[in-house]
Write an enzyme that holds these catalytic residues in place. Structure first.
Site, PDB file in Angstrom:
ATOM      1  CB  SER A  22      -0.955  -0.047   1.196  1.00 49.59           C
ATOM      2  OG  SER A  22      -2.037   0.826   1.003  1.00 49.59           O
ATOM      3  CG  ASP A  65      -4.019  -2.134   0.503  1.00 50.85           C
ATOM      4  OD1 ASP A  65      -3.144  -2.825   1.047  1.00 50.85           O
ATOM      5  OD2 ASP A  65      -4.111  -0.899   0.637  1.00 50.85           O
TER       6      ASP A  65
END
Length: 313
Positions: free
Chosen positions: A80, A196
């Protein structure tokens, strides 16, 4: 008489031979030549940067301090926002350039929110802005050309597998690694639908280990789980994400050789870009506190992998 003369001559010859023969000398043993000692071995050190959206500015402080303390970083793995900060640094290898670039970043540069996106798509934000920002600010287009070896971690939305992105477009890999479910739309990349990486592993230490890291410095920027200010769908999505990330970190962080946890930033919201300096300072202070342990671990590794000097005969 003739016999006596012969004996006398033989004795004289024998005496002469004894006087002229050189003495027998035993040569000394050759000196012991020790093999030249080379430089001590160096561990391959990986920096693993966890996810946490706006709290990721703490990673900038961590990197700045490691560089100032001359701790080498041989591999970067990020999830991320960790992939975003990690890729910027892997491109230039300069904490000054990283700090300059990161502090230009604004929420509006990353989040192209739209109600229509959520109704007709699979997230409030497309992610186009994020990818465009990376293309404009990271000088290296492809992961293979980054100065420091790098990998971003994403999640296969269809099958729940961890996906390691270490080839191809830097910008696309970061967009996929940072596609928070429900906030960003999933990303089509390398024949998969990706979200993610924090869904499966918010601090992917195992990825660094499988890539040959001898020592792993991991940075945990997880949020405080308590949140009584949940008022809309975005808040619900972000709080659910925080819970998910925090739970998988509890297991994975145990594999770190050194774990850096910046203090006092757990209450910074994932989309709160007003706390950059606070987060960066927390990263600096946490790394400074960790330096004695970092040096101890490195020294212990070097000692364990340095062959003993040859013993004297």
């Amino acid at each position: 008489m003739r016999l006596i003369s012969s004996l006398a001559l033989a004795g004289l010859a024998l005496l002469t031979a004894c006087q002229t023969a050189p003495p027998v000398v035993t040569p000394p043993p050759p000196p012991m030549v020790q093999a030249p000692q080379g430089p001590p071995p160096k561990p391959k050190i990986a920096l693993v940067l966890g996810g946490g959206a706006a709290r990721g500015f703490a990673h900038v402080g961590v990197i700045r301090t490691l560089e100032q303390e001359k701790i080498p970083v041989d591999l970067i793995v990020g999830t991320s926002v960790g992939s975003l900060i990690g890729a910027i640094y892997a491109s230039d290898g300069s904490s000054f350039d990283l700090e300059w670039t990161a502090f230009q970043l604004q929420k509006e540069d990353l989040f192209d929110f739209g109600v229509l996106n959520a109704v007709t798509g699979m997230g409030f934000a497309k992610g186009d802005k994020l990818e465009a920002w990376v293309k404009g600010h990271v000088k290296t287009a492809n992961i293979e050309q980054l100065r420091i070896p790098f990998a971003a971690v994403a999640t296969d939305l269809n099958w729940g597998y961890e996906v390691v992105l270490d080839k191809g477009s830097v910008a696309r890999a970061i967009r996929a690694s940072a596609a928070i479910p429900g906030v960003f739309q999933p990303v089509q990349h390398q024949g998969k639908i990706l979200v993610d990486g924090g869904v499966v592993d918010n601090i992917p230490i195992s990825v660094a280990k499988t890539r040959g890291a001898d020592l792993v410095i991991a940075v945990d920027i997880s949020a405080n789980l308590g949140n009584t200010n949940i008022t809309n769908l975005v808040d619900v999505t972000l709080q659910a994400t925080n819970i998910m990330f925090a739970r998988n970190v509890e297991h994975s962080k145990k594999a770190a050789d050194i774990l850096i946890t910046p203090a006092g930033i757990g209450d910074v919201g994932m989309l709160d870009f007003t706390q950059k300096k606070r987060c960066m300072q927390a990263g600096i202070e946490a790394t400074q506190r960790a330096m004695p342990e970092i040096r101890r671990v490195i020294d212990a590794w070097v000692k364990a992998h340095t062959p003993p000097a040859p013993s004297a005969p």
